[in-house]
Design a protein around this motif. Structure first.
Motif, PDB file in Angstrom:
ATOM      1  N   GLY A  86       0.792  -1.220   0.000  1.00 56.58           N
ATOM      2  CA  GLY A  86       0.000   0.000   0.000  1.00 56.58           C
ATOM      3  C   GLY A  86       0.826   1.272   0.000  1.00 56.58           C
ATOM      4  O   GLY A  86       0.347   2.326  -0.409  1.00 56.58           O
ATOM      5  N   TRP A  87       2.061   1.213   0.479  1.00 61.74           N
ATOM      6  CA  TRP A  87       2.931   2.391   0.538  1.00 61.74           C
ATOM      7  C   TRP A  87       3.799   2.508  -0.696  1.00 61.74           C
ATOM      8  O   TRP A  87       3.979   3.561  -1.263  1.00 61.74           O
ATOM      9  CB  TRP A  87       3.847   2.345   1.745  1.00 61.74           C
ATOM     10  CG  TRP A  87       3.179   2.408   3.071  1.00 61.74           C
ATOM     11  CD1 TRP A  87       1.895   2.749   3.347  1.00 61.74           C
ATOM     12  CD2 TRP A  87       3.789   2.120   4.327  1.00 61.74           C
ATOM     13  NE1 TRP A  87       1.664   2.699   4.683  1.00 61.74           N
ATOM     14  CE2 TRP A  87       2.813   2.305   5.324  1.00 61.74           C
ATOM     15  CE3 TRP A  87       5.058   1.715   4.706  1.00 61.74           C
ATOM     16  CZ2 TRP A  87       3.058   2.114   6.675  1.00 61.74           C
ATOM     17  CZ3 TRP A  87       5.316   1.527   6.050  1.00 61.74           C
ATOM     18  CH2 TRP A  87       4.323   1.724   7.019  1.00 61.74           C
ATOM     19  N   ARG A  88       4.391   1.413  -1.102  1.00 60.28           N
ATOM     20  CA  ARG A  88       5.408   1.418  -2.150  1.00 60.28           C
ATOM     21  C   ARG A  88       4.909   0.972  -3.521  1.00 60.28           C
ATOM     22  O   ARG A  88       5.622   1.092  -4.500  1.00 60.28           O
ATOM     23  CB  ARG A  88       6.575   0.508  -1.755  1.00 60.28           C
ATOM     24  CG  ARG A  88       7.337   0.948  -0.547  1.00 60.28           C
ATOM     25  CD  ARG A  88       8.201   2.085  -0.911  1.00 60.28           C
ATOM     26  NE  ARG A  88       9.099   2.409   0.188  1.00 60.28           N
ATOM     27  CZ  ARG A  88      10.132   3.180   0.050  1.00 60.28           C
ATOM     28  NH1 ARG A  88      10.424   3.695  -1.118  1.00 60.28           N
ATOM     29  NH2 ARG A  88      10.883   3.461   1.080  1.00 60.28           N
ATOM     30  N   GLY A  89       3.734   0.369  -3.572  1.00 59.98           N
ATOM     31  CA  GLY A  89       3.267  -0.193  -4.837  1.00 59.98           C
ATOM     32  C   GLY A  89       3.854  -1.590  -5.013  1.00 59.98           C
ATOM     33  O   GLY A  89       3.991  -2.339  -4.056  1.00 59.98           O
ATOM     34  N   THR A  90       4.239  -1.916  -6.225  1.00 58.73           N
ATOM     35  CA  THR A  90       4.808  -3.235  -6.508  1.00 58.73           C
ATOM     36  C   THR A  90       6.251  -3.281  -6.017  1.00 58.73           C
ATOM     37  O   THR A  90       7.052  -2.401  -6.330  1.00 58.73           O
ATOM     38  CB  THR A  90       4.757  -3.534  -8.016  1.00 58.73           C
ATOM     39  OG1 THR A  90       3.397  -3.441  -8.449  1.00 58.73           O
ATOM     40  CG2 THR A  90       5.309  -4.914  -8.322  1.00 58.73           C
ATOM     41  N   VAL A  91       6.561  -4.302  -5.221  1.00 58.31           N
ATOM     42  CA  VAL A  91       7.930  -4.500  -4.717  1.00 58.31           C
ATOM     43  C   VAL A  91       8.367  -5.928  -5.007  1.00 58.31           C
ATOM     44  O   VAL A  91       7.547  -6.844  -5.037  1.00 58.31           O
ATOM     45  CB  VAL A  91       8.052  -4.217  -3.187  1.00 58.31           C
ATOM     46  CG1 VAL A  91       7.740  -2.762  -2.876  1.00 58.31           C
ATOM     47  CG2 VAL A  91       7.154  -5.140  -2.386  1.00 58.31           C
ATOM     48  N   SER A  92       9.648  -6.102  -5.224  1.00 54.66           N
ATOM     49  CA  SER A  92      10.194  -7.441  -5.481  1.00 54.66           C
ATOM     50  C   SER A  92      10.781  -8.022  -4.201  1.00 54.66           C
ATOM     51  O   SER A  92      11.084  -7.298  -3.243  1.00 54.66           O
ATOM     52  CB  SER A  92      11.285  -7.369  -6.552  1.00 54.66           C
ATOM     53  OG  SER A  92      12.422  -6.686  -6.045  1.00 54.66           O
ATOM     54  N   LEU A  93      10.966  -9.317  -4.215  1.00 54.38           N
ATOM     55  CA  LEU A  93      11.656  -9.990  -3.114  1.00 54.38           C
ATOM     56  C   LEU A  93      13.044  -9.383  -2.931  1.00 54.38           C
ATOM     57  O   LEU A  93      13.484  -9.170  -1.800  1.00 54.38           O
ATOM     58  CB  LEU A  93      11.750 -11.494  -3.388  1.00 54.38           C
ATOM     59  CG  LEU A  93      12.585 -12.317  -2.416  1.00 54.38           C
ATOM     60  CD1 LEU A  93      12.107 -12.154  -0.976  1.00 54.38           C
ATOM     61  CD2 LEU A  93      12.583 -13.785  -2.838  1.00 54.38           C
ATOM     62  N   ARG A  94      13.725  -9.089  -4.005  1.00 56.46           N
ATOM     63  CA  ARG A  94      15.046  -8.461  -3.929  1.00 56.46           C
ATOM     64  C   ARG A  94      14.971  -7.156  -3.131  1.00 56.46           C
ATOM     65  O   ARG A  94      15.745  -6.918  -2.218  1.00 56.46           O
ATOM     66  CB  ARG A  94      15.582  -8.185  -5.335  1.00 56.46           C
ATOM     67  CG  ARG A  94      16.919  -7.458  -5.368  1.00 56.46           C
ATOM     68  CD  ARG A  94      17.374  -7.126  -6.793  1.00 56.46           C
ATOM     69  NE  ARG A  94      17.719  -8.353  -7.515  1.00 56.46           N
ATOM     70  CZ  ARG A  94      16.928  -8.955  -8.415  1.00 56.46           C
ATOM     71  NH1 ARG A  94      15.772  -8.435  -8.740  1.00 56.46           N
ATOM     72  NH2 ARG A  94      17.323 -10.057  -9.008  1.00 56.46           N
ATOM     73  N   TRP A  95      13.988  -6.303  -3.455  1.00 55.79           N
ATOM     74  CA  TRP A  95      13.828  -5.021  -2.761  1.00 55.79           C
ATOM     75  C   TRP A  95      13.535  -5.255  -1.279  1.00 55.79           C
ATOM     76  O   TRP A  95      14.092  -4.578  -0.420  1.00 55.79           O
ATOM     77  CB  TRP A  95      12.721  -4.183  -3.417  1.00 55.79           C
ATOM     78  CG  TRP A  95      12.604  -2.848  -2.787  1.00 55.79           C
ATOM     79  CD1 TRP A  95      13.268  -1.710  -3.159  1.00 55.79           C
ATOM     80  CD2 TRP A  95      11.820  -2.492  -1.643  1.00 55.79           C
ATOM     81  NE1 TRP A  95      12.935  -0.669  -2.305  1.00 55.79           N
ATOM     82  CE2 TRP A  95      12.047  -1.131  -1.369  1.00 55.79           C
ATOM     83  CE3 TRP A  95      10.947  -3.200  -0.816  1.00 55.79           C
ATOM     84  CZ2 TRP A  95      11.434  -0.460  -0.315  1.00 55.79           C
ATOM     85  CZ3 TRP A  95      10.332  -2.535   0.245  1.00 55.79           C
ATOM     86  CH2 TRP A  95      10.583  -1.181   0.480  1.00 55.79           C
ATOM     87  N   VAL A  96      12.664  -6.216  -0.978  1.00 55.85           N
ATOM     88  CA  VAL A  96      12.310  -6.492   0.423  1.00 55.85           C
ATOM     89  C   VAL A  96      13.545  -6.949   1.198  1.00 55.85           C
ATOM     90  O   VAL A  96      13.777  -6.496   2.328  1.00 55.85           O
ATOM     91  CB  VAL A  96      11.159  -7.519   0.522  1.00 55.85           C
ATOM     92  CG1 VAL A  96      10.974  -8.006   1.951  1.00 55.85           C
ATOM     93  CG2 VAL A  96       9.865  -6.906  -0.015  1.00 55.85           C
ATOM     94  N   LEU A  97      14.348  -7.816   0.624  1.00 51.16           N
ATOM     95  CA  LEU A  97      15.564  -8.262   1.315  1.00 51.16           C
ATOM     96  C   LEU A  97      16.507  -7.087   1.588  1.00 51.16           C
ATOM     97  O   LEU A  97      17.039  -6.958   2.693  1.00 51.16           O
ATOM     98  CB  LEU A  97      16.271  -9.349   0.510  1.00 51.16           C
ATOM     99  CG  LEU A  97      15.581 -10.713   0.514  1.00 51.16           C
ATOM    100  CD1 LEU A  97      16.195 -11.621  -0.541  1.00 51.16           C
ATOM    101  CD2 LEU A  97      15.645 -11.345   1.889  1.00 51.16           C
ATOM    102  N   ILE A  98      16.695  -6.246   0.596  1.00 51.90           N
ATOM    103  CA  ILE A  98      17.564  -5.080   0.789  1.00 51.90           C
ATOM    104  C   ILE A  98      16.969  -4.158   1.851  1.00 51.90           C
ATOM    105  O   ILE A  98      17.667  -3.668   2.745  1.00 51.90           O
ATOM    106  CB  ILE A  98      17.786  -4.334  -0.547  1.00 51.90           C
ATOM    107  CG1 ILE A  98      18.631  -5.191  -1.488  1.00 51.90           C
ATOM    108  CG2 ILE A  98      18.439  -2.967  -0.316  1.00 51.90           C
ATOM    109  CD1 ILE A  98      18.662  -4.693  -2.923  1.00 51.90           C
ATOM    110  N   HIS A  99      15.666  -3.945   1.788  1.00 52.20           N
ATOM    111  CA  HIS A  99      15.006  -3.081   2.774  1.00 52.20           C
ATOM    112  C   HIS A  99      15.135  -3.654   4.186  1.00 52.20           C
ATOM    113  O   HIS A  99      15.372  -2.910   5.142  1.00 52.20           O
ATOM    114  CB  HIS A  99      13.538  -2.882   2.415  1.00 52.20           C
ATOM    115  CG  HIS A  99      12.801  -2.119   3.457  1.00 52.20           C
ATOM    116  ND1 HIS A  99      13.115  -0.813   3.782  1.00 52.20           N
ATOM    117  CD2 HIS A  99      11.790  -2.484   4.278  1.00 52.20           C
ATOM    118  CE1 HIS A  99      12.318  -0.410   4.752  1.00 52.20           C
ATOM    119  NE2 HIS A  99      11.509  -1.398   5.075  1.00 52.20           N
TER     120      HIS A  99
END
Length: 183
Positions: free
Chosen positions: A145-158
């Motif tokens: 809801g905040w970021r829109g579409t996110v990838s697993l890669r982005w989530v791991l980095i985050h």
């Protein structure tokens, strides 16, 4: 603390430091998962041996506590891996719209609260690790809801970023509680 030990040597007990196990070359998934595991292990290390002192708000006027960080990070893991990436309907364990700071405000000196926080954190970390291992690739996506579409890669980095930020808080909290310092 006595002597002239390096800061990094003042906290870790004898034996190998499992935070140094992250791959330095090779597969991107293994590398990202290793960095996240190292950050999680740092949180555990900073909280080790404190029992009910985990709830101490050691840097006034802040309401941060080590126990609050454990509860907060359990909810963070839950949100990104269960809700966003796996699409589960899994409300936060410790906060809510009515109590947005429940993760920190509810971090009270009670053995059951401490045990529940560690159990929740462990369950969320285990779920995340299983999800990462089972994902066909790092481009698996979810809707946030905040970021829109996110990838697993982005989530791991985050998540590495999120833990690193809060481990800095943990450094200060732990040193203020009992003088323990280290990386």
């Amino acid at each position: 603390m006595t002597g002239h030990s390096r800061r990094a040597e003042m906290f870790v007990t004898a034996g190998p430091d499992r935070r140094l196990d992250a791959a330095t070359t090779g597969d991107e998934r293994a590398m990202l998962a290793g960095f996240l595991a190292a950050q999680r292990a740092t949180l555990e290390l900073k909280c080790a041996g404190l029992g009910l002192l985990l709830s101490r708000r050691a840097v006034q006027p802040s309401t941060l506590s080590l126990l609050g960080l454990v509860r907060h990070l359990a909810d963070v893991e839950r949100r990104w891996f269960r809700c966003v990436l796996a699409g589960q309907d899994a409300p936060p364990r410790f906060s809510s719209p009515a109590r947005p700071d429940g993760d920190f405000d509810g971090a009270v000196p009670d053995r059951d609260v401490v045990a529940a926080a560690w159990a929740a954190w462990g369950e969320e970390v285990a779920f995340a690790d299983r999800f990462v291992a089972a994902a066909p690739h790092l481009d698996v996506v979810g809707e946030d809801g905040w970021r829109g579409t996110v990838s697993l890669r982005w989530v791991l980095i985050h998540l590495v970023e999120e833990y690193a930020r809060h481990n800095g808080h943990a450094d200060l909290l732990r040193e203020r509680i009992d003088g323990a310092r280290g990386l």
